[in-house]
Write a protein that holds these residues in place. Structure first.
Motif, PDB file in Angstrom:
ATOM      1  N   TYR A  10      -6.270  -5.121   2.933  1.00  0.00           N
ATOM      2  CA  TYR A  10      -5.534  -5.249   1.674  1.00  0.00           C
ATOM      3  C   TYR A  10      -4.119  -5.835   1.885  1.00  0.00           C
ATOM      4  O   TYR A  10      -3.368  -5.980   0.970  1.00  0.00           O
ATOM      5  CB  TYR A  10      -5.430  -3.902   0.965  1.00  0.00           C
ATOM      6  CG  TYR A  10      -6.756  -3.403   0.419  1.00  0.00           C
ATOM      7  CD1 TYR A  10      -7.116  -3.618  -0.911  1.00  0.00           C
ATOM      8  CD2 TYR A  10      -7.666  -2.712   1.230  1.00  0.00           C
ATOM      9  CE1 TYR A  10      -8.313  -3.163  -1.422  1.00  0.00           C
ATOM     10  CE2 TYR A  10      -8.874  -2.265   0.732  1.00  0.00           C
ATOM     11  CZ  TYR A  10      -9.193  -2.481  -0.597  1.00  0.00           C
ATOM     12  OH  TYR A  10     -10.392  -2.026  -1.107  1.00  0.00           O
ATOM     13  N   ILE A  23       0.848  -1.191   0.000  1.00  0.00           N
ATOM     14  CA  ILE A  23       0.000   0.000   0.000  1.00  0.00           C
ATOM     15  C   ILE A  23       0.883   1.241   0.000  1.00  0.00           C
ATOM     16  O   ILE A  23       1.793   1.376   0.806  1.00  0.00           O
ATOM     17  CB  ILE A  23      -0.930   0.005   1.219  1.00  0.00           C
ATOM     18  CG1 ILE A  23      -1.985  -1.101   1.078  1.00  0.00           C
ATOM     19  CG2 ILE A  23      -1.623   1.355   1.375  1.00  0.00           C
ATOM     20  CD1 ILE A  23      -2.941  -1.179   2.226  1.00  0.00           C
ATOM     21  N   ASN A  28      -2.352  -1.835  -6.518  1.00  0.00           N
ATOM     22  CA  ASN A  28      -2.390  -2.364  -5.153  1.00  0.00           C
ATOM     23  C   ASN A  28      -3.787  -2.498  -4.561  1.00  0.00           C
ATOM     24  O   ASN A  28      -3.935  -2.980  -3.444  1.00  0.00           O
ATOM     25  CB  ASN A  28      -1.541  -1.459  -4.250  1.00  0.00           C
ATOM     26  CG  ASN A  28      -0.101  -1.378  -4.697  1.00  0.00           C
ATOM     27  OD1 ASN A  28       0.539  -2.397  -4.922  1.00  0.00           O
ATOM     28  ND2 ASN A  28       0.415  -0.165  -4.850  1.00  0.00           N
TER      29      ASN A  28
END
Length: 299
Positions: free
Chosen positions: A299, A2, A108
């Motif tokens: 994520y 990230i 991403n």
């Protein structure tokens, strides 16, 4: 990985009396680094955005005034900050940071700007501490480069995104959704594609239920290639100006709802911080850091 756009010494672009809560833009990454949520590799410092890209959204005469420090006193008052070269430079940095986040999100899944969310800036003037509209500039850049054909802006700052709504009023490629305090600034609202005005004192249950329903409706309706998410923490019950009754946990769950829905459908997300004016800056930092922690977890 990230990526997080950050802007060191942002607060020092402002006179001393205006720095709080602008100090948050330095304190957020500092806290995330301190606790080990991120490393320096997550942080990306942008360069100023090219004027050519700014002019895809903003009026050339307004941009010239910003660059030459020739705003009138009335225009300064409308923005709320005294003009300065440093402040204009920071605004150009923030805007490029949001563009960088847009490109990173395609790789991403999500990217976050430590600043941004300047949704009160119109194409030809600034308002409410906003000079350039970073979401609008980034959205128009992606459309100009033909990287996307449909964009959804989800704005849950307590203040209605009047500048963003006006800029995209006649653009079918950008859908604007705004859930905000009904009796809050700006007192003259510009109509978004969908507005959800909330009464004073709205609690977690009502807020999160309405948001969940809206997201479930919006994503299949708009079918966006990318989502721009303005995650202002001025919805908190502690906020000096927010007038809502949202807890810290409710604010965090709000981010989870948006992130989970977008991730499930494979839609990249660009996040900007927006407002936050609780009296204790530690509350502001914690609420904003929760947005980053939630993104990192999912994520």
């Amino acid at each position: 990985m990230i990526e997080i756009a950050f802007h060191p010494l942002y607060a020092h672009a402002l006179p001393a009396g205006h720095r709080f809560p602008m100090e948050k833009y330095e304190l957020i990454p500092a806290q995330l680094l301190h606790e080990g949520s991120i490393t320096k590799e997550n942080l990306v410092q942008p360069i100023p955005v090219d004027d050519e890209i700014v002019l895809l959204t903003h009026d050339k005469y307004y941009v010239q005034k910003l660059k030459t420090q020739t705003l009138s006193l009335a225009e300064e008052r409308k923005i709320g900050f005294p003009q300065s070269v440093a402040l204009t430079h920071r605004e150009w940095l923030i805007t490029q940071g949001t563009i960088n986040c847009s490109l990173s999100a395609f790789k991403n899944g999500i990217a976050l700007n430590v600043a941004g969310g300047t949704h009160h800036a119109f194409s030809d003037h600034g308002e409410g501490f906003c000079l350039l509209n970073d979401f609008a500039v980034a959205a128009n850049y992606l459309l100009w480069e033909k990287l996307v054909n449909q964009i959804l802006i989800i704005d849950v700052d307590v203040h209605q995104g009047n500048g963003t709504a006006a800029i995209f009023e006649h653009n079918p490629n950008v859908f604007t959704f705004c859930m905000h305090g009904a009796h809050n600034y700006p007192f003259h609202k510009t109509i978004s594609n969908i507005d959800v005005p909330l009464p004073d004192g709205t609690d977690d249950y009502t807020y999160l239920t309405q948001l969940q329903e809206a997201i479930q409706y919006l994503l299949p309706l708009v079918k966006p290639n990318i989502v721009f998410y303005l995650s202002g923490v001025d919805v908190l019950q502690t906020d000096k100006y927010g007038k809502l009754n949202i807890s810290m946990n409710g604010c965090k769950k709000r981010d989870e709802i948006v992130f989970k829905a977008c991730k499930q459908q494979g839609i990249p997300v660009v996040v900007a911080m927006g407002g936050g004016y609780s009296p204790d800056i530690r509350t502001i930092i914690e609420a904003h850091c929760n947005t980053f922690r939630t993104a990192l977890h999912l994520y």
